[in-house]
Write an enzyme that holds these catalytic residues in place. Structure first.
Site, mmCIF file in Angstrom:
data_model
loop_
_atom_site.group_PDB
_atom_site.id
_atom_site.type_symbol
_atom_site.label_atom_id
_atom_site.label_comp_id
_atom_site.label_asym_id
_atom_site.label_seq_id
_atom_site.Cartn_x
_atom_site.Cartn_y
_atom_site.Cartn_z
ATOM 1 N N ALA A 122 48.398 50.695 51.087
ATOM 2 C CA ALA A 122 49.853 50.429 50.468
ATOM 3 C C ALA A 122 50.339 51.011 49.201
ATOM 4 C CB ALA A 122 51.034 49.017 50.654
ATOM 5 N N ASP A 139 42.033 50.173 48.337
ATOM 6 C CA ASP A 139 42.950 48.879 48.666
ATOM 7 C C ASP A 139 44.781 49.369 48.346
ATOM 8 O OD1 ASP A 139 44.062 46.413 49.591
ATOM 9 O OD2 ASP A 139 42.143 45.596 48.955
ATOM 10 N N HIS A 140 45.534 48.677 48.590
ATOM 11 C CA HIS A 140 46.807 49.033 47.726
ATOM 12 C C HIS A 140 46.491 49.184 46.657
ATOM 13 C CE1 HIS A 140 46.835 44.305 47.872
ATOM 14 N NE2 HIS A 140 47.736 44.477 46.508
ATOM 15 N N LYS A 141 47.649 49.737 45.733
ATOM 16 C CA LYS A 141 47.506 51.165 44.557
ATOM 17 C C LYS A 141 46.381 51.027 43.616
ATOM 18 C CE LYS A 141 52.047 47.790 44.165
ATOM 19 N NZ LYS A 141 52.513 46.843 42.956
ATOM 20 N N VAL A 142 45.352 51.347 44.514
ATOM 21 C CA VAL A 142 44.371 52.234 44.290
ATOM 22 C C VAL A 142 45.287 53.018 43.181
ATOM 23 C CG1 VAL A 142 41.982 52.983 44.537
ATOM 24 C CG2 VAL A 142 42.003 50.457 44.696
#
Length: 212
Positions: A122, A139-142
């Protein structure tokens, strides 16, 4: 996608790119490669037609066909992308395997190769012309910049950043929030717990700079 695809490059990721398009019911018109020894050969019944700079094939791009750049070498990859941008005014399309999971609010650029079982979380941002191999987790916000290559099974944890042209080997773990610099290289199996400078090569657990 209605138009068939011409794949630029006939080595490295070209064969898995063909498999991705086949699995998505996208017709591959053929391959173009600078290696004349490959001209006239086939990859899984699809022919290697000629050179990427041949105007006879280039003029099809953007009208009758789409383009995908399947070249591992970042310098040549950039050259071909620039060729398509300037001479055909088009961006290469993405090749995304059907088993990849991409979050509904992740952002993807153009011309990316995303292989089987890749997971993009996400709010993650992936630039253009990246190569993400099987089973990698973003992963998220990478944030992943353009022309990055991420090896099979690597895990880039939340809110990490990977700079343009960086190379992440297979089985690497990058800890949350770590920043990987532009054109940096991370050796296979490394665990990165601290920021990596632009152009730096690191390896190990924990990853440390490699002295040249």
């Amino acid at each position: 996608m209605e138009n068939p695809v011409i794949i630029f490059g006939a080595k490295g990721i070209a064969h898995p790119a063909l498999e991705i398009f086949n699995s998505n019911q996208v017709v591959v018109y053929g391959f173009l490669d600078e290696d004349e020894k490959l001209h006239g050969t086939e990859i899984n019944t699809v022919g290697v037609l000629g050179n990427p700079e041949d105007d006879g094939f280039l003029k099809l791009i953007g009208k009758k066909t789409e383009a995908f750049v399947a070249v591992d070498d970042p310098k040549y990859r950039k050259f071909l992308v620039k060729l398509l941008n300037e001479r055909r005014k088009v961006q290469p399309i993405n090749a995304i395997h059907g088993t990849a999971f991409i979050s509904t609010d992740a952002v993807l650029g153009h011309g990316n190769f995303i292989n089987a079982r890749v997971n993009i979380g996400a709010g993650a941002e992936v630039g253009s012309h990246c190569i993400i191999h099987s089973g990698a987790i973003v992963d998220h916000k990478v944030k992943v910049a353009d022309f990055v290559q991420i090896g099979a099974g690597s895990v880039i944890n939340s809110e990490a950043e990977v700079g343009e042209g960086a190379f992440i080997g297979s089985g690497v773990t990058i800890i949350s929030g770590v920043k990987i610099g532009k054109n940096a290289r991370v050796g296979a199996g490394s665990v990165v717990i601290a920021d990596v400078k632009d152009g730096e090569t690191v390896f190990g657990n924990p990853a440390a700079p490699v002295k040249s």
